[in-house]
Design a protein around this motif. Structure first.
Motif, PDB file in Angstrom:
ATOM      1  N   ARG A 190     -86.794 -96.289  29.357  1.00 33.32           N
ATOM      2  CA  ARG A 190     -87.861 -95.710  29.516  1.00 33.32           C
ATOM      3  C   ARG A 190     -87.979 -95.650  31.235  1.00 33.32           C
ATOM      4  O   ARG A 190     -88.067 -93.964  31.736  1.00 33.32           O
ATOM      5  N   ILE A 191     -88.793 -96.380  32.178  1.00 30.09           N
ATOM      6  CA  ILE A 191     -88.504 -96.773  32.986  1.00 30.09           C
ATOM      7  C   ILE A 191     -87.523 -95.907  33.965  1.00 30.09           C
ATOM      8  O   ILE A 191     -88.309 -94.843  34.406  1.00 30.09           O
ATOM      9  N   THR A 192     -85.920 -96.386  33.606  1.00 34.19           N
ATOM     10  CA  THR A 192     -85.202 -95.620  34.034  1.00 34.19           C
ATOM     11  C   THR A 192     -84.840 -94.410  34.266  1.00 34.19           C
ATOM     12  O   THR A 192     -84.676 -93.217  34.852  1.00 34.19           O
ATOM     13  N   MET A 193     -85.336 -94.350  33.172  1.00 36.95           N
ATOM     14  CA  MET A 193     -84.705 -92.454  32.711  1.00 36.95           C
ATOM     15  C   MET A 193     -83.427 -92.400  33.074  1.00 36.95           C
ATOM     16  O   MET A 193     -83.664 -91.584  33.520  1.00 36.95           O
ATOM     17  N   GLY A 194     -82.593 -92.964  32.972  1.00 32.58           N
ATOM     18  CA  GLY A 194     -81.015 -92.572  33.256  1.00 32.58           C
ATOM     19  C   GLY A 194     -80.579 -93.093  34.491  1.00 32.58           C
ATOM     20  O   GLY A 194     -79.924 -91.982  34.917  1.00 32.58           O
ATOM     21  N   MET A 195     -81.624 -93.219  35.537  1.00 30.98           N
ATOM     22  CA  MET A 195     -80.754 -92.802  37.249  1.00 30.98           C
ATOM     23  C   MET A 195     -80.566 -94.357  37.093  1.00 30.98           C
ATOM     24  O   MET A 195     -80.345 -95.113  38.509  1.00 30.98           O
ATOM     25  N   TYR A 196     -79.335 -94.452  36.796  1.00 28.70           N
ATOM     26  CA  TYR A 196     -78.990 -96.258  36.559  1.00 28.70           C
ATOM     27  C   TYR A 196     -78.780 -96.012  38.239  1.00 28.70           C
ATOM     28  O   TYR A 196     -77.805 -96.811  38.749  1.00 28.70           O
ATOM     29  N   SER A 197     -78.300 -94.415  39.116  1.00 30.52           N
ATOM     30  CA  SER A 197     -77.490 -95.109  40.354  1.00 30.52           C
ATOM     31  C   SER A 197     -78.221 -95.068  41.521  1.00 30.52           C
ATOM     32  O   SER A 197     -78.230 -95.599  42.098  1.00 30.52           O
ATOM     33  N   ASN A 198     -79.588 -95.729  40.964  1.00 30.31           N
ATOM     34  CA  ASN A 198     -80.976 -95.889  41.566  1.00 30.31           C
ATOM     35  C   ASN A 198     -81.074 -97.727  41.401  1.00 30.31           C
ATOM     36  O   ASN A 198     -82.010 -97.770  40.305  1.00 30.31           O
ATOM     37  N   THR A 199     -80.418 -98.027  41.969  1.00 28.02           N
ATOM     38  CA  THR A 199     -80.066 -99.473  41.822  1.00 28.02           C
ATOM     39  C   THR A 199     -81.571 -99.843  42.320  1.00 28.02           C
ATOM     40  O   THR A 199     -81.977-100.898  41.959  1.00 28.02           O
ATOM     41  N   PHE A 200     -82.274 -99.514  43.547  1.00 28.05           N
ATOM     42  CA  PHE A 200     -83.483-100.259  43.396  1.00 28.05           C
ATOM     43  C   PHE A 200     -84.287-100.303  42.094  1.00 28.05           C
ATOM     44  O   PHE A 200     -85.076-101.620  42.372  1.00 28.05           O
ATOM     45  N   LEU A 201     -84.376 -99.093  41.513  1.00 29.25           N
ATOM     46  CA  LEU A 201     -85.195 -99.394  40.356  1.00 29.25           C
ATOM     47  C   LEU A 201     -84.985 -99.786  39.483  1.00 29.25           C
ATOM     48  O   LEU A 201     -85.355-100.929  38.607  1.00 29.25           O
ATOM     49  N   THR A 202     -83.385 -99.902  39.190  1.00 28.88           N
ATOM     50  CA  THR A 202     -82.883-100.939  38.334  1.00 28.88           C
ATOM     51  C   THR A 202     -83.064-102.326  38.527  1.00 28.88           C
ATOM     52  O   THR A 202     -82.554-102.701  36.929  1.00 28.88           O
ATOM     53  N   ASP A 203     -83.059-102.672  39.636  1.00 31.53           N
ATOM     54  CA  ASP A 203     -82.520-103.667  40.234  1.00 31.53           C
ATOM     55  C   ASP A 203     -84.078-104.693  39.673  1.00 31.53           C
ATOM     56  O   ASP A 203     -84.804-105.274  39.604  1.00 31.53           O
ATOM     57  N   ARG A 204     -85.310-103.349  40.001  1.00 27.04           N
ATOM     58  CA  ARG A 204     -87.106-103.610  40.245  1.00 27.04           C
ATOM     59  C   ARG A 204     -87.068-104.301  38.686  1.00 27.04           C
ATOM     60  O   ARG A 204     -87.560-105.266  38.335  1.00 27.04           O
ATOM     61  N   VAL A 205     -86.502-102.714  37.474  1.00 28.74           N
ATOM     62  CA  VAL A 205     -87.214-103.436  36.282  1.00 28.74           C
ATOM     63  C   VAL A 205     -86.109-104.403  35.600  1.00 28.74           C
ATOM     64  O   VAL A 205     -86.736-104.918  34.868  1.00 28.74           O
ATOM     65  N   GLU A 206     -85.052-104.521  35.895  1.00 30.41           N
ATOM     66  CA  GLU A 206     -84.290-105.534  35.273  1.00 30.41           C
ATOM     67  C   GLU A 206     -84.978-106.801  35.697  1.00 30.41           C
ATOM     68  O   GLU A 206     -85.791-107.933  35.182  1.00 30.41           O
ATOM     69  N   LEU A 207     -85.545-106.945  37.115  1.00 30.27           N
ATOM     70  CA  LEU A 207     -86.016-108.693  37.271  1.00 30.27           C
ATOM     71  C   LEU A 207     -87.599-108.711  36.348  1.00 30.27           C
ATOM     72  O   LEU A 207     -87.981-109.186  36.601  1.00 30.27           O
ATOM     73  N   LEU A 208     -87.635-107.443  36.881  1.00 29.44           N
ATOM     74  CA  LEU A 208     -89.670-106.965  36.167  1.00 29.44           C
ATOM     75  C   LEU A 208     -89.264-107.569  34.077  1.00 29.44           C
ATOM     76  O   LEU A 208     -90.415-108.829  34.015  1.00 29.44           O
ATOM     77  N   LEU A 209     -87.971-106.976  33.667  1.00 29.04           N
ATOM     78  CA  LEU A 209     -87.878-107.927  32.382  1.00 29.04           C
ATOM     79  C   LEU A 209     -87.850-109.707  32.424  1.00 29.04           C
ATOM     80  O   LEU A 209     -88.427-110.021  31.505  1.00 29.04           O
ATOM     81  N   ARG A 210     -86.797-109.661  33.371  1.00 28.85           N
ATOM     82  CA  ARG A 210     -86.696-111.098  33.358  1.00 28.85           C
ATOM     83  C   ARG A 210     -87.688-112.076  33.713  1.00 28.85           C
ATOM     84  O   ARG A 210     -87.949-112.944  32.519  1.00 28.85           O
ATOM     85  N   SER A 211     -88.875-112.028  34.145  1.00 30.60           N
ATOM     86  CA  SER A 211     -89.829-112.771  34.977  1.00 30.60           C
ATOM     87  C   SER A 211     -90.709-112.593  34.007  1.00 30.60           C
ATOM     88  O   SER A 211     -91.333-113.292  33.838  1.00 30.60           O
ATOM     89  N   PHE A 212     -91.011-111.783  32.568  1.00 26.24           N
ATOM     90  CA  PHE A 212     -91.568-111.900  31.716  1.00 26.24           C
ATOM     91  C   PHE A 212     -91.012-112.826  30.731  1.00 26.24           C
ATOM     92  O   PHE A 212     -92.190-113.282  29.615  1.00 26.24           O
ATOM     93  N   ARG A 213     -89.660-113.328  30.647  1.00 28.05           N
ATOM     94  CA  ARG A 213     -88.814-114.021  29.356  1.00 28.05           C
ATOM     95  C   ARG A 213     -90.025-115.458  29.179  1.00 28.05           C
ATOM     96  O   ARG A 213     -90.134-116.114  28.387  1.00 28.05           O
ATOM     97  N   ARG A 214     -90.372-115.602  30.235  1.00 23.91           N
ATOM     98  CA  ARG A 214     -91.067-117.028  30.479  1.00 23.91           C
ATOM     99  C   ARG A 214     -92.449-117.586  29.286  1.00 23.91           C
ATOM    100  O   ARG A 214     -92.609-118.291  28.968  1.00 23.91           O
ATOM    101  N   TYR A 215     -92.931-115.519  29.217  1.00 24.50           N
ATOM    102  CA  TYR A 215     -94.167-116.154  28.090  1.00 24.50           C
ATOM    103  C   TYR A 215     -93.382-115.890  26.928  1.00 24.50           C
ATOM    104  O   TYR A 215     -94.540-116.451  25.747  1.00 24.50           O
TER     105      TYR A 215
END
Lengths: 1242, 286
Positions: free
Chosen positions: A284-309
């Motif tokens: 939903r956040i990236t909306m298929g813009m996989y080529s935008n590595t800035f975005l995909t990296d951040r979202v990945e990081l965002l999701l990963r960082s939440f795992r500790r909860y």
């Protein structure tokens, strides 16, 4: 036809006011934002100033909504540690708020208990109406019990739907002692008219990208990037949530609740809103813009960082939130964590949305915007720009306060019960009606919401424990001063940026931004401290208050081609089928006007980007840009940018044509994708508190109401020549639409240098004029009035539209521009003595004074003081014959001043007698100037059966113009009168015209107020032909010059084309070397008068510690001759003058000093004890002791001796400043001895 | 001063041009010639400021329940022109032997109006009742409604006593008999006292006044006579109604004459004190 003065028309209106409607609809609408917002509090009222929008048929009022949103409070009885099942549960909630109309409480036997505003003003009371609410409770989920509780009295806005003047015609208004054109919009608080100032607040329900370095202080890893949204509930209370980007990839939501700040990980909220998997959130956040590595990296990081909860499901997330926020939300003890979590989402997160899916969608959008901001793909939004702002209105603020206080009321009951439980749990019995009554009675203080609102109105201070999502605690209300009508009007149109910004050192918030064109007046802002913060609405700017029906807009948008993102699945740009694009009849029409979108908009974007090397690649990417379509902060669809543009155009067309029920005030803000520009999207707004203004839609010629968000992306031409075919879609109705009411009153303002128009906006508001027509019924503390006001010959159209002829603000004067006497230097002007004698600029000040004898006793005690001379039960006065005779010259036997009598300082003004002592108190008139008693108003109590205790005395101080009084034309040309020049000595024209005013030509070159010249020309022509002149700005141009237009009129009357005339010296009769510019200019008399300012003193009161003159005009003090002045005299070497100023005229004193020990403190006077004791023979003949004893008979037989030396041998008299002695004494206190070396001058 | 004072140059002349005596305008236009600028201007000044008339100077209020304040009403009353043909029979209060004022130096007027009707009662100068036969508010014939002083609604009243006194406009503008005095000389600017501001052409931009017909136009090639002095003065005196404009002019002339003769007299006295030796040469006088 030349414009006329409409004298007969106005006369007719004055004699027989209309019984149907106002004569001046524009004037009546001035306070519409205030009144409509107040009306919105109550159900079943359609706003008076609805701008043709489809108003909802009488939905619930804001108060009703607020009451519903207050929620319930739950208390359990019994011991705290006992299991909940054993305890009784009491639920409390509120419903059904009702507000009556203002009435008099204890009107026994009165003909009517209806209260009108005029009565409040005259009696000095507040205009308010009873407010009631139903308090409901139930025990253990049993039957609901209800009781009506009084909430005190709600201050009522004059001319609102709850006001007794609502809907009254001018005729009826006059019957009720109001001006025929009273427009209301204010409250009456203790007889003073106060209004809630409009405030600028962030635009609601729109995520704003913000870059603010102070965000970094929120915690470690916090960056300056954020996306903030001010969500507004249907009851108009708001909750701001800011999304922060952290450098470790986390994103948190920050909000403040009851003045405390909280941060929540955004994923936690997302998870609580929706059972979406990590992958779904990612898609939903990236909306298929996989080529935008800035975005995909951040979202990945965002999701990963939440795992500790370790929160994986919606249920878990809700419970987690619930467990953390149960205390903050003060939730019931028996509530499940999951429910508390839901309540948290409902009350805090994106409160403008009511369903979880919408909230989820919007948070996703905010995340996208945030990442785009961080990546630099989009620019930050400027929170100081009007595009991201709306207004805070009186009504909406009131709801907020009332809602909070209602919550506090319930909390107070809960606290009371808990206190009882703590003290003795056995007394607490929910089913005992008596107990409940006792609890309610104890909480009646918290129930008096009316009192709190009155305090708020009277002081402008917001006492709140939630802060109401606002940035300031004071300065919300202002007095609606009736100094003159301009000032009065501008109070209602003023809009403040917030007092928080006043302290800011940066001036960026004060900037005049192009975004505010047409909404805020560029001219009308004060100089100095509030410059740029206190703005005024343009006169055509309206504030939307209708609840417009937009329920069908999402379908409409969908039908035009906006797609939905179903489920949480990915949606790539390519998936937007072309067939999504809507086709309608309106679109076909558009085709011709706007050309083919597909080709056009690409080219356009290319233009905006400028020449870029890889423009081709940019464009190819651009094609795929998917933008979100939002309605009032709800994502209602997604589509390609070109589709969005087409939707916007179609909607706009329908809106103007009134097709498909598109509301006329819907704001359609299409933000096109740009590189590094504002984040794109199609944003629709229908909410209240937005500014809108009418412009002409060129395609149909109809009116389009435009808001500040959309205006930025529209092509609105101003003048005809600005219209670019194919590009311009809208045009201003009139270029003067951008000006405020007051700025519109400057004639020919387009001819002036711009700061001069700003000055005039200030001075217009400071001039003596006609503050009101119901002067007889007013009790203001101070009122300025120009007795000989005139209708201006030269006036802009707006002057007529706003009916300002009813409130003249100056007089037409024959003005001669000539340097004639030498008394007209530095902006001083000369007036003809005969003009002065015939009443030019004659003004009056009214001063009011309240006298309340009830202040001498405590409430409820019997009356002990009476107006008059004779105490109750007595037959004669205790006053001496002499005092009585003197008093009776000014005071009648009833103790009240005689109307019409002239009072000089110290004259008796009123008298009252104290029963207890029988003493008669005669109170004197304390003013410095002579005054006439204008009115004495006897004020009764509510019931009207009480003895007279309160009066209001109105004094009248005549203020004919005197030398030093300030006058100005309407072009920022102010000056003081320097002489009243004898008429025979004044210059005169061939026709024998003697000017009223002479001003110096030097006032013009640097100030460039050409408008004043044009006014002079127009005024002269108008006076000669006997008609008024239209002075609306922007009516003339190069091809149609004002000088020519009025020149021709002058020539027709036999005068010189250019407005000059040969003139003659009144003294010699000789013709002047040059012909003189003479014409008729409207002059204002400003309220700054020497009589209020002069400060002179020869001798007078001195400070008793230093013996130096006191300061302050009121205390007859002096003006400080300070250090810099001293330096100046030193530099000139004028030592005598220096001594005169600093010593002789200040604290000159003589004192004894002992030559031997050098002290001025030790010499003491001593009575010569033994008879025959003589003076010390060694005292030199010229010595001080001898002098004092010999010359001063009072001190005969005394001697001055030094207490340390024990002799009077060394005593001398010296002159010192008295403070020196004080200094010596202070030094002594610190054990420092000061020694003076005294020697006789050689 | 005797009449032969100006005889040397056959004396100043007044040519009467026009006398208007309609209810709208009462004015007199004339050409004053064969005199110098100072004299002409002095006449203008005297007519405006020193021709005595009668005007209300004191107002004693018995009652005033109108919407206008006392001082405002008094001011309005003061500005009402009173017929001052008989002003000669009244002495200045300051020169009168009485204590405050008396019939010799003042005229009493009364205004006592009460509105009893339902519609607005207009108080005009017609309601001002004078105790003098001719010194009363100026009215233009029986159809003149008079000057509006105040408006009263039902129940309001004005009851006051006015004392009109003799005075001159030097003291207060209300005593001026003149509404305006037009004054012009050299309509073609032959003397070049003034320089007209022009954009293109003097003739089209500066219309010659009506008085231009009495003097020849300046020929294009006419040499400039820098010794020339203005000789003809075109004046129009418009009265307020208090005095007939002709009366204003003649009174003005008389006062001017009296002032000049006073100067002459005083100069003579000075000269005699000095022993009649050094008699200052005086232009036109000896």
């Amino acid at each position: 036809m030349a414009p006329t003065f409409r004298t007969l028309e106005r006369q007719q209106q004055a004699v027989v006011p209309s019984r149907t409607g106002t004569q001046f609809p524009k004037l009546a609408k001035l306070a519409a934002p205030h009144i409509d917002s107040f009306n919105a509090l109550f159900a079943g009222t359609t706003p008076a100033a609805s701008s043709g929008a489809a108003a909802l048929p009488s939905g619930p009022g804001l108060l009703e909504r607020a009451v519903g949103d207050v929620g319930s409070r739950v208390v359990f009885d019994g011991q705290r540690d006992a299991p909940l099942a054993d305890r009784n549960k009491l639920e409390l909630w509120l419903s059904g708020i009702t507000v009556a109309k203002p009435s008099i409480d204890a009107a026994k036997g009165a003909l009517s208990n209806v209260m009108y505003p005029a009565e409040c003003r005259e009696r000095g009371v507040s205009y308010k109406a009873k407010m009631q609410i139903r308090l409901n409770w139930r025990i253990n989920g049993g039957p609901i019990q209800t009781e009506a509780r009084n909430l005190g009295s709600l201050p009522i806005m004059v001319r609102s739907s709850k006001c007794n003047l609502y809907g009254k015609s001018p005729y009826e208004l006059v019957q009720h002692h109001e001006d025929a054109e009273e427009f209301g919009g204010y409250f009456i608080s203790n007889g003073i008219e106060r209004l809630v100032r409009l405030l600028i607040v962030p635009r609601r329900n729109h995520p704003t990208a913000i870059v603010r370095p102070s965000f970094q202080n929120r915690g470690p890893t916090y960056t300056k990037f954020g996306v903030s949204i001010r969500s507004v509930r249907p009851d108009q209370t708001s909750q701001t949530v800011t999304m922060h980007y952290c450098s470790d990839g986390a994103v948190t939501l920050r909000f403040s609740y009851r003045k405390n700040e909280y941060m929540v990980p955004v994923i936690l909220v997302l998870r609580a809103l929706c059972d979406a998997s990590d992958r779904e959130i990612f898609e939903r956040i990236t909306m298929g813009m996989y080529s935008n590595t800035f975005l995909t990296d951040r979202v990945e990081l965002l999701l990963r960082s939440f795992r500790r909860y370790a929160v994986f499901s919606r249920k878990q997330a809700l419970s987690y939130l619930g467990s953390k926020f149960a205390v903050m939300l003060d939730s019931p003890e028996d509530a499940f964590e999951e429910d508390v979590g839901r309540e948290f989402l409902r009350k805090i997160i994106l409160v403008h949305l009511n369903d979880a899916k919408s909230k989820f969608d919007l948070i996703i959008f905010m995340l996208q915007k945030l990442y785009s901001l961080v990546a630099g793909d989009c620019a930050q939004d400027n929170p100081d720009s009007l595009q991201f702002q709306e207004t805070l209105l009186a009504g909406h603020l009131f709801v907020g306060i009332i809602k909070e206080k209602l919550g506090d009321y319930l909390d107070a009951i809960k606290t009371q019960i808990n206190t009882d439980l703590r003290r003795s749990a056995s007394t607490v019995n929910f089913s005992d009606k008596k107990y409940m009554q006792r609890v309610f009675a104890r909480c009646s203080g918290a129930a008096d919401i009316g009192k709190k609102l009155e305090y708020f109105l009277a002081t402008g201070n917001l006492v709140s424990n939630t802060g109401l999502d606002l940035q300031q605690v004071s300065g919300y209300t202002i007095v609606g001063e009736k100094l003159n009508f301009y000032r009065y009007i501008s109070h209602f149109r003023s809009i403040h940026r917030g007092s928080f910004f006043a302290e800011l050192k940066t001036t960026t918030v004060r900037k005049l931004l192009p975004e505010s064109w047409g909404f805020l007046c560029p001219v009308h802002t004060p100089d100095g401290a509030p410059c740029g913060l206190l703005n005024h609405l343009s006169h055509k700017c309206e504030i939307m208050l209708d609840q417009i029906d937009v329920s069908h807009i999402p379908q409409l948008v969908a039908s035009l081609g906006a797609g939905q993102i179903s489920g949480q699945g990915p949606r790539v740009a390519a998936a937007v089928p072309d067939s999504d694009r809507g086709h309608s009849d309106a679109m076909d029409v558009d085709g011709d006007d706007y050309g083919d979108d597909d080709n056009d908009d690409d080219a356009e974007h290319g233009d905006q980007d400028g020449v870029v090397a890889d423009a081709g690649a940019e464009l190819r990417n651009r094609k795929k840009v998917l933008v979100s379509v939002q309605l009032d902060g709800r994502v209602i669809g997604w589509c390609r940018d070109s589709v969005a543009q087409r939707i916007a155009q179609t909607l706009r067309d329908w809106k103007v044509r009134q097709l498909h029920r598109v509301p006329a005030t819907l704001e359609i803000g299409y933000v096109p994708p740009t590189r590094g520009g504002q984040y794109p999207g199609l944003f629709l707004f229908s909410s209240p508190a937005r500014m809108v203004r009418p412009v002409r839609y060129l395609a149909t010629g109809g009116t389009d109401y435009v808001g500040p968000f959309e205006q930025v992306y529209m092509n609105v031409a101003c003048m005809n020549e600005d219209v670019v075919p194919g590009l311009t879609t809208h045009q201003e109705f009139d270029p003067t639409d951008m000006l405020s009411v007051v700025a519109n009153m400057t004639p020919f303002s387009d001819f002036n240098q711009s700061p001069r128009n700003m000055y005039q906006c200030q001075m217009g508001k400071q001039s003596m004029g006609t503050p009101a027509q119901n002067l007889f019924h007013r009790t203001d503390n101070k009122l300025y009035r120009l007795q000989t006001g005139q209708s201006p010959i030269v006036r802009p159209n707006a002057h007529n539209d706003y009916g300002l002829d009813g409130y003249p603000n100056g007089m037409n004067a024959v003005v001669c521009v000539i340097s004639y006497t030498g008394y007209d230097m530095e902006d001083a002007s000369i007036i003809a003595k005969s003009s002065y004698e015939r009443g030019y600029g004659y003004g009056t000040i009214y001063k009011g004074e309240w006298v309340d004898l009830a202040e001498h006793r405590r409430r409820g005690e019997p009356i002990t003081h009476h107006f008059g001379f004779v105490a109750a039960g007595e037959t004669e006065t205790t006053l001496s014959e002499k005092a009585l005779t003197r008093a009776l010259q000014f005071i009648d036997l009833d103790g009240l001043p005689i109307v019409g009598v002239r009072l000089t300082q110290g004259d008796p003004m009123y008298a009252y007698v104290d029963d207890v002592t029988g003493k008669v108190y005669i109170k004197d008139y304390k003013g410095m100037e002579d005054a006439y008693v204008d009115q004495v108003r006897l004020i009764g109590s509510d019931s009207g059966d009480q003895e007279l205790q309160k009066i209001h005395i109105r004094l009248r101080i005549p203020r004919p113009p005197i030398i030093g009084d300030k006058f100005s034309s309407r072009h920022g040309q102010k000056g003081v009168i320097s002489q009243k020049w004898p008429s025979i000595d004044m210059p005169f024209s061939e026709s024998g015209i003697i000017p009223d005013v002479i001003i110096n030509p030097h006032a013009f070159p640097s100030r460039m107020t050409i408008g004043m010249f044009v006014e002079s020309l127009a005024g002269k022509a108008g006076a000669l032909h006997g008609h008024s002149q239209d002075a609306t700005p922007f009516r003339f141009n190069e091809n149609h010059a004002a000088a020519d237009f009025f020149g021709e009129e002058l020539a027709k009357a036999g005068f010189n084309y250019h407005g000059n005339e040969p003139m003659y010296s009144g003294i010699t009769g000789q013709e002047f070397k040059a012909d003189i510019y003479i014409g008729v200019v409207y002059y204002q008399r400003l309220r700054h008068m020497v009589s209020d300012k002069y400060q002179v003193r020869t001798t007078g009161p001195v400070h008793n510690l230093t013996q130096q003159p006191v300061k302050g005009r009121k205390r007859a003090g002096g003006i400080r001759f300070g250090e810099m002045e001293r330096d100046s005299l030193l530099a000139h070497g004028v030592s005598f003058l220096l001594k005169d100023r600093l010593m002789n005229c200040s604290d000159y004193s003589q004192c004894h000093v002992c030559r031997l020990c050098g002290s001025i403190l030790s010499p003491m006077q001593r009575r010569l004890g033994v008879a025959g004791e003589t003076l010390d023979a060694t005292v030199p003949s010229g010595g001080a002791a001898a002098a004092t004893t010999a010359s001063d008979p009072a001190s005969a037989g005394r001697v001055v001796e030094c207490m340390t030396c024990g002799t009077s041998r060394g005593i001398e008299v010296i002159a010192i400043p008295y403070v020196f002695r004080y200094l010596c004494t202070e030094l002594v206190a610190m054990n420092i001895k000061l020694r003076l070396d005294i020697a006789h001058r050689a | 001063m005797d009449a032969t004072a100006f005889a040397q140059e056959t004396g100043p002349t007044i040519t009467l041009l026009e006398v208007k005596d309609s209810p709208e305008t009462r004015s007199v236009s004339f050409i004053l010639s064969k005199t110098d600028l100072a004299t002409a201007n002095a006449l203008r000044r005297v007519m405006i400021a020193e021709v005595p008339t009668m005007a209300i100077d004191l107002v004693e209020f018995e009652s005033n329940t109108s919407v206008l304040t006392d001082e405002f009403l008094a001011h309005r009353l003061g500005l009402i022109p009173l017929n001052s043909e008989q002003v000669g029979t009244i002495t200045y209060t300051r020169e009168c032997s009485c204590q405050q004022y008396c019939p010799q130096c003042s005229v009493e007027l009364h205004l006592n109006v009460r509105c009893t009707e339902d519609h607005t009662r207009e108080v005009t100068t017609r309601d001002l009742v004078s105790s003098h036969t001719s010194i009363a508010p100026v009215l233009n014939g029986p159809n003149d409604r008079g000057i509006l002083i105040a408006k009263l609604r039902k129940g309001q009243e004005i009851n006051l006593r006015c004392i009109a006194k003799k005075g001159t406009a030097k003291e207060h503008a209300k005593w001026s008999p003149c509404a305006g005095v037009a004054f012009e000389y050299d309509p073609h600017n032959r003397l070049r006292h003034t320089t007209y501001w022009i954009e293109d052409d003097v003739k089209s931009e500066w219309p010659v006044s009506a008085n231009g017909r009495f003097e020849p136009e300046v020929a294009e090639d006419e040499p400039f006579d820098y010794n020339a002095k203005p000789e003809a003065f075109y004046m129009t005196v418009e009265g307020t109604g208090a005095l007939d404009p002709k009366e204003i002019v003649t009174t003005g002339l008389r006062i001017l004459q009296a002032k000049l003769s006073l100067v002459q007299l005083l100069l003579k006295e000075i000269a005699e004190e000095r022993g009649a030796v050094a008699r200052p040469p005086m232009n036109g006088f000896h």
